[in-house]
Design an enzyme around this catalytic site. Structure first.
Site, PDB file in Angstrom:
ATOM      1  N   SER A  28      -0.813   9.604   1.896  1.00 60.43           N
ATOM      2  CA  SER A  28       0.628   9.374   1.913  1.00 60.43           C
ATOM      3  C   SER A  28       1.372  10.690   1.757  1.00 60.43           C
ATOM      4  O   SER A  28       1.205  11.390   0.751  1.00 60.43           O
ATOM      5  CB  SER A  28       1.025   8.426   0.784  1.00 60.43           C
ATOM      6  OG  SER A  28       2.433   8.411   0.629  1.00 60.43           O
ATOM      7  N   HIS A  77      -0.040   8.372   6.281  1.00 62.38           N
ATOM      8  CA  HIS A  77       0.797   7.253   5.831  1.00 62.38           C
ATOM      9  C   HIS A  77       2.215   7.760   5.578  1.00 62.38           C
ATOM     10  O   HIS A  77       2.423   8.688   4.788  1.00 62.38           O
ATOM     11  CB  HIS A  77       0.212   6.650   4.556  1.00 62.38           C
ATOM     12  CG  HIS A  77       0.787   5.319   4.183  1.00 62.38           C
ATOM     13  ND1 HIS A  77       0.405   4.140   4.799  1.00 62.38           N
ATOM     14  CD2 HIS A  77       1.715   4.972   3.260  1.00 62.38           C
ATOM     15  CE1 HIS A  77       1.058   3.124   4.257  1.00 62.38           C
ATOM     16  NE2 HIS A  77       1.863   3.603   3.323  1.00 62.38           N
ATOM     17  N   ASP A 135       5.755   6.780   4.204  1.00 58.25           N
ATOM     18  CA  ASP A 135       6.487   5.816   3.381  1.00 58.25           C
ATOM     19  C   ASP A 135       7.979   5.916   3.665  1.00 58.25           C
ATOM     20  O   ASP A 135       8.610   6.940   3.376  1.00 58.25           O
ATOM     21  CB  ASP A 135       6.242   6.100   1.896  1.00 58.25           C
ATOM     22  CG  ASP A 135       4.822   5.792   1.480  1.00 58.25           C
ATOM     23  OD1 ASP A 135       4.444   4.619   1.529  1.00 58.25           O
ATOM     24  OD2 ASP A 135       4.092   6.730   1.107  1.00 58.25           O
ATOM     25  N   MET A 141      11.555   4.427   2.726  1.00 59.25           N
ATOM     26  CA  MET A 141      12.256   3.646   1.702  1.00 59.25           C
ATOM     27  C   MET A 141      13.758   3.829   1.850  1.00 59.25           C
ATOM     28  O   MET A 141      14.228   4.919   2.173  1.00 59.25           O
ATOM     29  CB  MET A 141      11.816   4.095   0.304  1.00 59.25           C
ATOM     30  CG  MET A 141      10.319   4.097   0.082  1.00 59.25           C
ATOM     31  SD  MET A 141       9.906   4.615  -1.604  1.00 59.25           S
ATOM     32  CE  MET A 141       8.133   4.858  -1.448  1.00 59.25           C
ATOM     33  N   HIS A 152       5.023   2.816   7.109  1.00 61.41           N
ATOM     34  CA  HIS A 152       5.199   1.687   6.188  1.00 61.41           C
ATOM     35  C   HIS A 152       6.677   1.544   5.849  1.00 61.41           C
ATOM     36  O   HIS A 152       7.248   2.369   5.139  1.00 61.41           O
ATOM     37  CB  HIS A 152       4.368   1.956   4.921  1.00 61.41           C
ATOM     38  CG  HIS A 152       4.459   0.899   3.880  1.00 61.41           C
ATOM     39  ND1 HIS A 152       3.990   1.082   2.598  1.00 61.41           N
ATOM     40  CD2 HIS A 152       4.975  -0.367   3.905  1.00 61.41           C
ATOM     41  CE1 HIS A 152       4.207  -0.010   1.893  1.00 61.41           C
ATOM     42  NE2 HIS A 152       4.807  -0.892   2.656  1.00 61.41           N
ATOM     43  N   MET A 157       9.443   0.101   3.859  1.00 62.05           N
ATOM     44  CA  MET A 157       9.836  -0.579   2.617  1.00 62.05           C
ATOM     45  C   MET A 157      11.357  -0.632   2.609  1.00 62.05           C
ATOM     46  O   MET A 157      12.032   0.046   1.833  1.00 62.05           O
ATOM     47  CB  MET A 157       9.274   0.168   1.407  1.00 62.05           C
ATOM     48  CG  MET A 157       7.774   0.044   1.285  1.00 62.05           C
ATOM     49  SD  MET A 157       7.058   1.153   0.050  1.00 62.05           S
ATOM     50  CE  MET A 157       6.777   2.600   1.093  1.00 62.05           C
ATOM     51  N   MET A 206      -0.212  -4.256  -1.633  1.00 58.67           N
ATOM     52  CA  MET A 206       0.333  -3.294  -2.584  1.00 58.67           C
ATOM     53  C   MET A 206      -0.255  -3.556  -3.966  1.00 58.67           C
ATOM     54  O   MET A 206      -0.176  -4.678  -4.473  1.00 58.67           O
ATOM     55  CB  MET A 206       1.851  -3.382  -2.635  1.00 58.67           C
ATOM     56  CG  MET A 206       2.571  -2.979  -1.356  1.00 58.67           C
ATOM     57  SD  MET A 206       2.328  -1.243  -0.909  1.00 58.67           S
ATOM     58  CE  MET A 206       2.993  -0.392  -2.348  1.00 58.67           C
ATOM     59  N   GLY A 215       5.565   7.015  -6.060  1.00 55.99           N
ATOM     60  CA  GLY A 215       4.165   7.390  -6.105  1.00 55.99           C
ATOM     61  C   GLY A 215       3.706   7.605  -7.536  1.00 55.99           C
ATOM     62  O   GLY A 215       4.507   7.691  -8.462  1.00 55.99           O
ATOM     63  N   ASP A 224      -2.689   0.022  -1.028  1.00 54.72           N
ATOM     64  CA  ASP A 224      -1.815   1.150  -1.357  1.00 54.72           C
ATOM     65  C   ASP A 224      -1.322   0.993  -2.788  1.00 54.72           C
ATOM     66  O   ASP A 224      -0.760  -0.038  -3.150  1.00 54.72           O
ATOM     67  CB  ASP A 224      -0.625   1.165  -0.383  1.00 54.72           C
ATOM     68  CG  ASP A 224       0.309   2.347  -0.605  1.00 54.72           C
ATOM     69  OD1 ASP A 224       0.056   3.176  -1.495  1.00 54.72           O
ATOM     70  OD2 ASP A 224       1.319   2.428   0.126  1.00 54.72           O
ATOM     71  N   GLY A 225      -1.548   2.047  -3.597  1.00 52.00           N
ATOM     72  CA  GLY A 225      -1.018   2.048  -4.953  1.00 52.00           C
ATOM     73  C   GLY A 225      -2.066   2.343  -6.004  1.00 52.00           C
ATOM     74  O   GLY A 225      -2.981   1.561  -6.211  1.00 52.00           O
TER      75      GLY A 225
END
Length: 215
Positions: free
Chosen positions: A9, A34, A36, A38, A67, A69, A141, A148, A176-177
């Site tokens: 990520s 990846h 992210d 947001m 991804h 979000m 998730m 992160g 992920d996470g």
């Protein structure tokens, strides 16, 4: 798929040196990147958007795993697809009903790219069972999306075998996470075939050693 797909990520990368950070994880053995996205509404953070994906596409041939979000994901499928995403994953929690989810999946696939759906920690896996046969990836998730470096929620990993039981062999089950060398093994032993890791990889002194330890 015998080889676990590692998707570092870039949320945890050095944004002042993003191209070199991506080249470094590629050299270290990562197959995907990846991204992210947001919006500060669906999750309590704001990250990057279409221009960054477009820029990344110009400088890497790695698979861009985007991804979303965000709220109203249907509005952003075309821009992210045209920017160069190879896969777009969105959250079922951002949609109002089954029909909208199906429409977004169809829209993503109309650009000849892969479609994924994701669930947050409090969402039961049964909510995505109706879509298992029409997506390429399901993202579980194991932290609350938004930031992160969070701690892995072990109970969320138990969704993986439930999804795998319903899925075809071709479906990619991504987690992920809080992924590190220990939690990675938990996830893959339960059936995960792709792992997203940010701070564990980019916070290490040896990207190759970190990536290898996830497999």
């Amino acid at each position: 798929m015998n080889r676990v797909i590692i998707s570092p990520s870039i949320l945890s990368a050095d944004f002042a040196n993003l191209q070199s950070e991506i080249n470094a994880v590629k050299s270290a053995g990562a197959e995907w990147i990846h991204v992210d996205v947001m919006d500060g509404h669906f999750v309590p953070n704001i990250t990057i958007g279409v221009p960054v994906v477009k820029s990344l596409r110009k400088h890497t041939d790695l698979f861009l795993d985007t991804h979303l979000m965000i709220e109203n994901p249907e509005k952003y499928i075309e821009p992210f697809a045209k920017a160069g995403s190879d896969l777009i994953t969105f959250h079922v929690e951002a949609c109002k009903d089954k029909k909208q989810i199906e429409e977004i999946i169809s829209h993503i696939k109309s650009f000849n790219i892969k479609a994924g759906i994701s669930i947050k920690p409090n969402t039961p896996p049964e909510e995505i069972f109706p879509f298992i046969d029409i997506v390429d990836l399901i993202l579980v998730m194991t932290v609350e999306p938004g930031f992160g470096g969070q701690e892995f929620i072990h109970e969320c990993a138990l969704k993986i075998p439930k999804i795998k039981e319903k899925a075809s062999d071709e479906l990619i089950i991504q987690v992920d996470g809080g992924i590190n060398n220990i939690t990675a093994k938990i996830c893959t032993s339960l059936g995960a075939s792709s792992l997203v890791a940010g701070s564990y990889i980019y916070g290490s002194n040896d990207y190759k050693k970190a990536i290898d330890s996830l497999r």
